[in-house]
Design an enzyme around this catalytic site. Sequence first.
Site, PDB file in Angstrom:
ATOM      1  N   LYS A  27      39.243  38.429  42.675  1.00 12.41           N
ATOM      2  CA  LYS A  27      38.500  37.535  41.770  1.00 12.41           C
ATOM      3  C   LYS A  27      37.330  36.864  42.499  1.00 12.41           C
ATOM      4  O   LYS A  27      36.222  36.778  41.966  1.00 12.41           O
ATOM      5  CB  LYS A  27      39.428  36.464  41.197  1.00 12.41           C
ATOM      6  CG  LYS A  27      40.387  37.031  40.151  1.00 12.41           C
ATOM      7  CD  LYS A  27      41.405  35.998  39.727  1.00 12.41           C
ATOM      8  CE  LYS A  27      42.330  36.566  38.684  1.00 12.41           C
ATOM      9  NZ  LYS A  27      43.525  35.751  38.475  1.00 12.41           N
TER      10      LYS A  27
ATOM     11  N   ASP B 137      45.057  39.547  44.472  1.00  8.08           N
ATOM     12  CA  ASP B 137      44.462  39.336  43.157  1.00  8.08           C
ATOM     13  C   ASP B 137      43.376  38.249  43.223  1.00  8.08           C
ATOM     14  O   ASP B 137      42.293  38.381  42.653  1.00  8.08           O
ATOM     15  CB  ASP B 137      45.601  38.922  42.208  1.00  8.08           C
ATOM     16  CG  ASP B 137      45.121  38.724  40.809  1.00  8.08           C
ATOM     17  OD1 ASP B 137      44.580  39.688  40.239  1.00  8.08           O
ATOM     18  OD2 ASP B 137      45.245  37.592  40.286  1.00  8.08           O
TER      19      ASP B 137
END
Length: 820
Positions: free
Chosen positions: A683, A679
Amino acid sequence: MQVLKFGGSSLANAICFSKVANIIHDCQKNSSVSTVVSAPQGITNSLVALIENLDSNGDQVKTLMTNIQQHFQQILEETFTNFSAINKNSTLDEFNQLIEKLDQLVQGTKLLEHCPTSTQAQILSTGEKFSVILLKAFLNSLDLNVQTIDPVNFLTTDDKSVEPIADLDKSKSRFLQAYSSPANVSLMPGFFGVKPSGEMTTLGRNGSDYSAAILAVCIEAKSCVIWTDVNGVYNADPRLVQDAQLIKKMSYHEAMELSYFGAKVLHPKTISPLSLHQIPCYIKNTHEPSQPGTLISNESSEGDTVKAISNLSNVAMINVSGPGMKGMVGMASRVFSAISLADISVIMISQSSAEYCISFCVPGNESDAALECLNEEFKLELKNELLEPISVKRNLAVITLVGDRMQQQKGIAAKFFKALSQARVNIIAIAQDSSERSISAVIRDQRTDDAVKICHQNLFLKKPTIDAFVIGCGTVGKELIAQIQKQQQWLSDKNIALNLVAIANSKHLLLNKNGINLSGNWQNLLTESKETFSLDKLNQFVSESHLNNPVIIDCTSNEDIAMQYDAFLTNGFHVVTANKKANTASFDYYHKLRAAADLKQRRFLYETNVGAGLPVIDNLQGLLRAGDELVQFEGILSGSLSYIFGELHKGLSLSQATLKAKDLGYTEPNPAEDLSGMDVARKVLVIAREAGLQLELSDIELEPVVPQELAEITDASEFLQKLPDYDSTFQLQIEKAEKNNQVLRYIAQIENQKCRVNIQAVDSNHPLYSVADGENALALNTRYYQPRPFVIRGYGAGASVTAAGLFGDLLRTLSWDQEH
Ligand code: ADP
Ligand code: ASP
Ligand code: MG
């Protein structure tokens, strides 16, 4: 002396006739009244169909005749049943004579195998004559004596067979001869008159309004009241625009322009005679006679510069162009003489500055005739290729803004065209009259509804609208919906209409073009809905509901949905997303999304991809737009890992800290997804790409928090069961850091065009040392922000901040300036 005119919609059935009789009864108490009537609604259409079928087989004509007769009889029966004071026998006598006459006319044309225009007019006027017979009976039943006025005796037009113009002087002198002392109550059938030769002619469809205006001039009326089925003239066609506003006062000029450019409420020629003789005209509602209506006179009401918007459908545009036209004197005159000789009316003209092309609009049903006469006129030029083949574009519409106060006002055309562009309506041609009272745009007819709606929204309501489609009803989706509901009052105070028109989850789709009632049980309605989400369904819904600003808000983390953004944008949706899958798919796709958004002028907004509601993307874009450059980046980008790493230094083991974070709802349902670091990798890729680096997800150097084999466990309970086995190994890292007065942080970095995500031990001088408890922090070292970085810090996860970020993006799709 007053003229009252009642249209077909005011005479649709017996109850309507009775209402009309009562209005006349009331009006004649104050002044004498001359009333002009149309045919009952629908009758003229049937008579037109009858004429069109006269040369077909007998059965067809018979059926049409029977239908017409039955239509009349139905109104009569209703009358006799409900209004006992009506003289049935004399009414039926007159009615039978009327039908007999119609039958004779039809038989005559069958014998002749030809229906001259005067006979057509006689047939077409049957409806109006019926209205006179029945209304007279109603008025008699109210003890009123009625004089009938026959337009054949005075209403004289020019020689044109289509849409003739009345000769007012002649009509007036003939009227005075025929009706030297009009009675207190008189009745006249509208819609027809006579040519100078004495042959009967109609005044064109909707022409009874014109009849009333002519009569008003002849009797020197003090006013002319057009009674219809709406409260007056609205600033847009009320059938297209639900919240169209009533106009209290408008000038003759405005009314003329409006009716000329399609507002059906008035026949285009009506106003000219009234204006010439300064007779005020009221538009009033037969069904609500106490309403004040619209006054058309020399005065226009203060206020809006644009008074109304009108639309004229079924228009064709003829193009005459070619090298032969350059500088050739008299071309325009030849074009328009030919058109005028063919009795074709020109709606608007536009000519290119190089004189290379003349385009003009005509009614759609006259386009073939126009083409034919121009081909004939320019036979030679066409043969010698001085002209290109004359072309016709059909199925067009003219949208027009009307207003006396538009003169000398700047920016109106800009607003008009901006509104059309917002509705993604292509403008084919434009024209403005030199008095600046009207500006027209030619568009494709099928886009009329959308165009009128959005122009009305932008120019009158000045209320921008968002039609929101929320996909995904997990914690973020639900929170966003709650925020949308909570903010309705605020939005309404800001004059913004935010309608949530669709909610979808993986199984169901709930649609409501008027906005889903969020205080109701939308969750049940969604579960009960049989519809499922698909782009086709959304497209159909948007086009049927004429939504102009549809926004998809993706609250899922679903890859399939992310891979449809391209299609969403191409189909005219804005896309607002918390889902990182699109921006971290291939660079090719990343690029494609931006190209689609640019091409379709839609917004693709993803502020919540990084740092939830923290303003990361917006600030970064702002800096880059101002010529800044990202030199180096360092940050804590995961709220759950920020919390877990904070807890590690409060004495918890990795597995204990993870479990605690999970229990507090900070992690994904399977914490392996957080601890894999993927994750964070996504980003940092979003930031890197934003800063201009052409990287793929596979280019990110990623060190998961836990070993790969643990990170890859897809089952949450299995992962949580195995995680403690890793605690002791991980503990060594914690202890080592603490011994050096350092803390562990999971850090994403961009440096030297590369991205890295890993665990780092940092001391108290490091800007990320104190970032824990679920906070995110981003330090942007840029050319402008030197030597200290631009730091953004705050909670970077959680439903409310993420939903607030989405909400912010949603409002950014409002692309026009608000005015108050
Ligand atoms: P009538 O039968 O009374 O002659 P029409 O049907 O010819 O009535 O005209 C009235 C209709 O015109 C209204 O019902 C309305 O739908 C339509 N209309 C179109 N544009 C406008 C407008 N700008 N204001 C009011 N009515 C309009
Ligand atoms: N009855 C005619 C028509 O329908 C005239 C009118 O209604 O004004 O066109
Ligand atoms: Mg009408």
